[in-house]
Design a protein around this motif. Sequence first.
Motif, PDB file in Angstrom:
ATOM      1  N   GLU A 279      56.497 139.577  40.997  1.00 29.63           N
ATOM      2  CA  GLU A 279      57.711 139.515  41.815  1.00 29.63           C
ATOM      3  C   GLU A 279      57.843 140.806  42.630  1.00 29.63           C
ATOM      4  OE1 GLU A 279      61.063 138.595  39.234  1.00 29.63           O
ATOM      5  OE2 GLU A 279      60.471 136.479  39.105  1.00 29.63           O
ATOM      6  N   GLU A 280      58.521 140.718  43.752  1.00 24.55           N
ATOM      7  CA  GLU A 280      58.772 141.890  44.597  1.00 24.55           C
ATOM      8  C   GLU A 280      60.017 142.625  44.127  1.00 24.55           C
ATOM      9  OE1 GLU A 280      56.775 143.009  46.815  1.00 24.55           O
ATOM     10  OE2 GLU A 280      55.426 141.289  47.042  1.00 24.55           O
ATOM     11  N   PRO A 281      60.180 143.912  44.431  1.00 21.42           N
ATOM     12  CA  PRO A 281      59.204 144.792  45.093  1.00 21.42           C
ATOM     13  C   PRO A 281      58.111 145.244  44.126  1.00 21.42           C
ATOM     14  CG  PRO A 281      61.145 146.042  44.489  1.00 21.42           C
ATOM     15  CD  PRO A 281      61.421 144.624  44.085  1.00 21.42           C
ATOM     16  N   LYS A 282      56.930 145.480  44.637  1.00 22.58           N
ATOM     17  CA  LYS A 282      55.791 145.917  43.829  1.00 22.58           C
ATOM     18  C   LYS A 282      55.263 147.244  44.349  1.00 22.58           C
ATOM     19  CE  LYS A 282      53.482 141.982  44.506  1.00 22.58           C
ATOM     20  NZ  LYS A 282      52.541 140.852  44.358  1.00 22.58           N
ATOM     21  N   PRO A 283      54.845 148.176  43.499  1.00 28.08           N
ATOM     22  CA  PRO A 283      55.228 148.178  42.089  1.00 28.08           C
ATOM     23  C   PRO A 283      56.669 148.650  41.954  1.00 28.08           C
ATOM     24  CG  PRO A 283      53.951 150.137  42.570  1.00 28.08           C
ATOM     25  CD  PRO A 283      54.039 149.365  43.864  1.00 28.08           C
ATOM     26  N   ARG A 284      57.205 148.475  40.774  1.00 28.63           N
ATOM     27  CA  ARG A 284      58.555 148.964  40.506  1.00 28.63           C
ATOM     28  C   ARG A 284      58.651 149.347  39.037  1.00 28.63           C
ATOM     29  NH1 ARG A 284      58.440 143.568  40.451  1.00 28.63           N
ATOM     30  NH2 ARG A 284      59.282 142.533  38.606  1.00 28.63           N
ATOM     31  N   GLU A 285      59.594 150.220  38.746  1.00 34.41           N
ATOM     32  CA  GLU A 285      59.900 150.561  37.353  1.00 34.41           C
ATOM     33  C   GLU A 285      61.284 150.019  37.038  1.00 34.41           C
ATOM     34  OE1 GLU A 285      57.525 154.636  36.515  1.00 34.41           O
ATOM     35  OE2 GLU A 285      59.243 154.848  37.853  1.00 34.41           O
ATOM     36  N   VAL A 286      61.449 149.528  35.819  1.00 27.47           N
ATOM     37  CA  VAL A 286      62.718 148.908  35.442  1.00 27.47           C
ATOM     38  C   VAL A 286      63.169 149.480  34.095  1.00 27.47           C
ATOM     39  CG1 VAL A 286      63.871 146.739  34.849  1.00 27.47           C
ATOM     40  CG2 VAL A 286      62.173 146.796  36.697  1.00 27.47           C
ATOM     41  N   VAL A 287      64.419 149.885  34.037  1.00 35.52           N
ATOM     42  CA  VAL A 287      65.007 150.375  32.793  1.00 35.52           C
ATOM     43  C   VAL A 287      65.952 149.311  32.246  1.00 35.52           C
ATOM     44  CG1 VAL A 287      66.562 152.096  31.785  1.00 35.52           C
ATOM     45  CG2 VAL A 287      64.806 152.800  33.448  1.00 35.52           C
ATOM     46  N   THR A 288      65.796 148.970  30.976  1.00 37.07           N
ATOM     47  CA  THR A 288      66.693 148.006  30.331  1.00 37.07           C
ATOM     48  C   THR A 288      67.398 148.712  29.175  1.00 37.07           C
ATOM     49  OG1 THR A 288      65.137 146.220  30.847  1.00 37.07           O
ATOM     50  CG2 THR A 288      66.845 145.748  29.211  1.00 37.07           C
ATOM     51  N   ILE A 289      68.699 148.698  29.195  1.00 38.24           N
ATOM     52  CA  ILE A 289      69.475 149.317  28.122  1.00 38.24           C
ATOM     53  C   ILE A 289      69.804 148.251  27.072  1.00 38.24           C
ATOM     54  CG2 ILE A 289      71.608 150.553  27.539  1.00 38.24           C
ATOM     55  CD1 ILE A 289      69.587 152.180  29.253  1.00 38.24           C
ATOM     56  N   PHE A 290      69.530 148.574  25.812  1.00 42.58           N
ATOM     57  CA  PHE A 290      69.793 147.668  24.695  1.00 42.58           C
ATOM     58  C   PHE A 290      70.872 148.259  23.787  1.00 42.58           C
ATOM     59  CE2 PHE A 290      65.613 146.169  25.940  1.00 42.58           C
ATOM     60  CZ  PHE A 290      65.578 144.833  25.579  1.00 42.58           C
TER      61      PHE A 290
ATOM     62  N   ALA B 192      68.841 142.836   8.317  1.00 40.11           N
ATOM     63  CA  ALA B 192      68.395 142.118   9.517  1.00 40.11           C
ATOM     64  C   ALA B 192      69.008 142.733  10.774  1.00 40.11           C
ATOM     65  CB  ALA B 192      68.758 140.635   9.408  1.00 40.11           C
ATOM     66  N   PRO B 193      68.692 143.991  11.028  1.00 39.02           N
ATOM     67  CA  PRO B 193      69.219 144.627  12.243  1.00 39.02           C
ATOM     68  C   PRO B 193      68.607 143.981  13.483  1.00 39.02           C
ATOM     69  CG  PRO B 193      67.548 146.031  11.243  1.00 39.02           C
ATOM     70  CD  PRO B 193      67.766 144.875  10.296  1.00 39.02           C
ATOM     71  N   PHE B 194      69.315 144.060  14.583  1.00 39.21           N
ATOM     72  CA  PHE B 194      68.789 143.452  15.812  1.00 39.21           C
ATOM     73  C   PHE B 194      69.298 144.220  17.023  1.00 39.21           C
ATOM     74  CE2 PHE B 194      72.704 141.544  17.288  1.00 39.21           C
ATOM     75  CZ  PHE B 194      73.444 141.356  16.129  1.00 39.21           C
ATOM     76  N   ALA B 195      68.714 143.924  18.164  1.00 41.75           N
ATOM     77  CA  ALA B 195      69.133 144.548  19.420  1.00 41.75           C
ATOM     78  C   ALA B 195      69.335 143.469  20.467  1.00 41.75           C
ATOM     79  CB  ALA B 195      68.087 145.548  19.895  1.00 41.75           C
ATOM     80  N   ARG B 196      70.272 143.738  21.394  1.00 44.47           N
ATOM     81  CA  ARG B 196      70.497 142.822  22.520  1.00 44.47           C
ATOM     82  C   ARG B 196      70.562 143.641  23.809  1.00 44.47           C
ATOM     83  NH1 ARG B 196      74.357 139.001  19.631  1.00 44.47           N
ATOM     84  NH2 ARG B 196      72.926 137.379  18.896  1.00 44.47           N
ATOM     85  N   ALA B 197      70.084 143.056  24.884  1.00 43.32           N
ATOM     86  CA  ALA B 197      70.106 143.750  26.173  1.00 43.32           C
ATOM     87  C   ALA B 197      71.528 143.856  26.697  1.00 43.32           C
ATOM     88  CB  ALA B 197      69.228 143.019  27.176  1.00 43.32           C
ATOM     89  N   VAL B 198      71.846 145.011  27.314  1.00 43.17           N
ATOM     90  CA  VAL B 198      73.164 145.213  27.920  1.00 43.17           C
ATOM     91  C   VAL B 198      73.080 145.024  29.440  1.00 43.17           C
ATOM     92  CG1 VAL B 198      75.123 146.785  28.129  1.00 43.17           C
ATOM     93  CG2 VAL B 198      73.682 146.859  26.065  1.00 43.17           C
ATOM     94  N   TYR B 199      72.130 145.698  30.060  1.00 46.94           N
ATOM     95  CA  TYR B 199      71.913 145.567  31.515  1.00 46.94           C
ATOM     96  C   TYR B 199      70.564 146.182  31.833  1.00 46.94           C
ATOM     97  CZ  TYR B 199      73.085 150.556  31.792  1.00 46.94           C
ATOM     98  OH  TYR B 199      73.071 151.909  31.616  1.00 46.94           O
TER      99      TYR B 199
END
Lengths: 414, 414
Positions: A149-160, A169-176
């Motif tokens: 997918e565009e734009p290429k290349p790109r860096e992406v940060v995901t906060i969990f 049974a700990p777990f994580a979920r994405a915030v944005y």
Amino acid sequence: MKQHQLRVSPQTMHWGYFSKAVAPALTIQSGDRVTIETLTHHANDDHERMVAGDPGAESVFAWTNEYKAMPRRGAGPVTGSFRFGEGEGLGVHLLTGPVAVEGAEPGDVLEVRILDVSPRPSCHRSHKGRCFGSNAAANWGFQYRDLIEEPKPREVVTIFELDTTNKEAPFARAVYNYVWTPQTDPDGVVHATIDYPGVKVDHTRIKKRENILRNVTVPARLHFGTMGLAPSESDYVSSIPPSYTGGNIDDWRIGQGAKMYYPVAVAGAFFSVGDPHAAQGDSELCGTAIECSLTGEFAFVLHKKDELAGTLLEGLDHPLLETAEQWSVYGFTYPNYLAALGPDAQTAVAQHSSLDPAMRDAFRKLRRFLMIVHKLSEDEAIALMSVAADFGVTQVVDANWGVHGSIRKSVFAG
Amino acid sequence: MKQHQLRVSPQTMHWGYFSKAVAPALTIQSGDRVTIETLTHHANDDHERMVAGDPGAESVFAWTNEYKAMPRRGAGPVTGSFRFGEGEGLGVHLLTGPVAVEGAEPGDVLEVRILDVSPRPSCHRSHKGRCFGSNAAANWGFQYRDLIEEPKPREVVTIFELDTTNKEAPFARAVYNYVWTPQTDPDGVVHATIDYPGVKVDHTRIKKRENILRNVTVPARLHFGTMGLAPSESDYVSSIPPSYTGGNIDDWRIGQGAKMYYPVAVAGAFFSVGDPHAAQGDSELCGTAIECSLTGEFAFVLHKKDELAGTLLEGLDHPLLETAEQWSVYGFTYPNYLAALGPDAQTAVAQHSSLDPAMRDAFRKLRRFLMIVHKLSEDEAIALMSVAADFGVTQVVDANWGVHGSIRKSVFAG
């Protein structure tokens, strides 16, 4: 047995390298326990959630035009003009330590037991008591030159967000998430990509995308991505490539209940730990895990070289993992890239990354383990590996790529 | 729904290749079930335990100076003078089938469910009712040029006994092993190494070593190493390299309870199965598993190409595994080596074996799966893979090396 504490601070941490040359943050005796705080070097991806209001984190990440609490970040140059910053980001992990072990000498083995691991809660008033981590799909990730997918290349940060309410049974979920945009550091250097650790992301210059990974729950696997001893080959060794004294192995099995065994390469052993992870898959595909500040409870046992014969540590010249269920050895592209690649090893190693020699190395190490520790003939060891040992991709993002070989203890139960 | 039965015999099996050109052993309709017997091509490593007295196995392995029940073994030449034998051992697995599925066309997907798997007991009076398998540390194994004990190189056969008394925890134990010695087949060809399948080992010409792997118990993982559909590219395709229609994937997860999805490449699909395994580790290090004749209960469901949109099979052009817990995709050095390497592909592929492109392929396939099936953006898919998907070494012995990428279903449970 003494109980010690190592809190995070500019005085108890070093950034981006293992080193036999820095002053120990703590000196202990074999048998001692230490509570060690660690910080993720990705905390400034979301300063509000992971740094703000936390005295320890703020003291470490402090960086203004006038004051940079931890100037050196990496094993690169510390004089002259910098491209990225002091230390040049040749090594990125915030490490707590070194912990010196009295009497440790080259040839000994240091056993490190992880007794407990817990997350470091946010101190910001809007998020108090909640725990967060960051995943960066970065330029050193396996996907970076292979995006669709565009734009290429790109860096992406995901906060969990990490939820450990149920400790079983700990777990994580994405915030944005957000696409990395050029960030200017307090010294005026513009970071077009993630090329230097600890740069504070200006949240007015990014576009947050929410409602991502909806209904997706990531099982947490709290562990330390980077943990090990100072190598002997150089005074400052990049924290990125794992090697014979451990370091950035990035195996999620190195969590609570795990014992790691490391060959001691320098007097005092010089143990450091960091790169805390809330969850990671085998391969650490995009370059990072859920990078999340953690505190660990550790116990240290020094095994002297003249007591190793006939034990599972005899002849050990590489890191070894023991859990309740299994043993794992770690193969790398180069078992000791510092020795193999000479003076330019720390930069050259990334040009040689390959799983094929790492698989070769893991095979040899597991064969040795089965022959020495379990007294098997070579033919028995090889048959057993083929029918009962599992080899997996530890990581393809740390320059010195990794394959782990694991064998279950139950195989030997009789 | 009809229930069929495919017993082993020279008429219901083919040896060493997948083929769209051979007559089907059975034709079924979507929804039908078939009990399929399979035989390990290593049974003659211990003829007494694995062939003698078993009418099916004896009929298949029959080979005298006058009569060779199954002459062609492999996709190699069938005329002229042979180096190893007819078919030249270019492909080694005894496969039961093909099973043709009525109405199957290129572009469809065939779902194959493994409902049950059970071992095939010995019929010899000394071993009646007991089950055996063979592990060969062979010349195509990862260890062959990297041995430390003498003589080098060498091939070693280890005979295991499988105990399935406790169906919840079956296990295997080693009985004896021997170093391969030159074996002369009924046509007078001397096999200095394991270079042609089905050669009966003369037990007066080997030296058995007993009391090996003492106190070692191998947890059994009954599965089919080789299972899949006929490719379209050639009439006879070596059974060794796995490819886009499946084949010799060698993943121990393809056992009871598993569902495999394969893209149909030729009219009728032409499903074949063999290479039965009692246990194997990820990597199949020495070249084989515990090769052990098994019988499987299979159900077949044909998914027509115009019904795939919006399902998990949309756009599927490679094998996909579903179990109760997870999905796995299979990356290979070449996703389709037949198309990539041209007319010499079947021999040339072994010169290119590498895990690095297999990891690349597994990454791309899992990304596609997450984006198509789970409607994730590329950025979501990549973050999720890094923190929750595990990549492992499937095999390093089948010319077209394999890396599998797995994601747990619980991740999507909401």
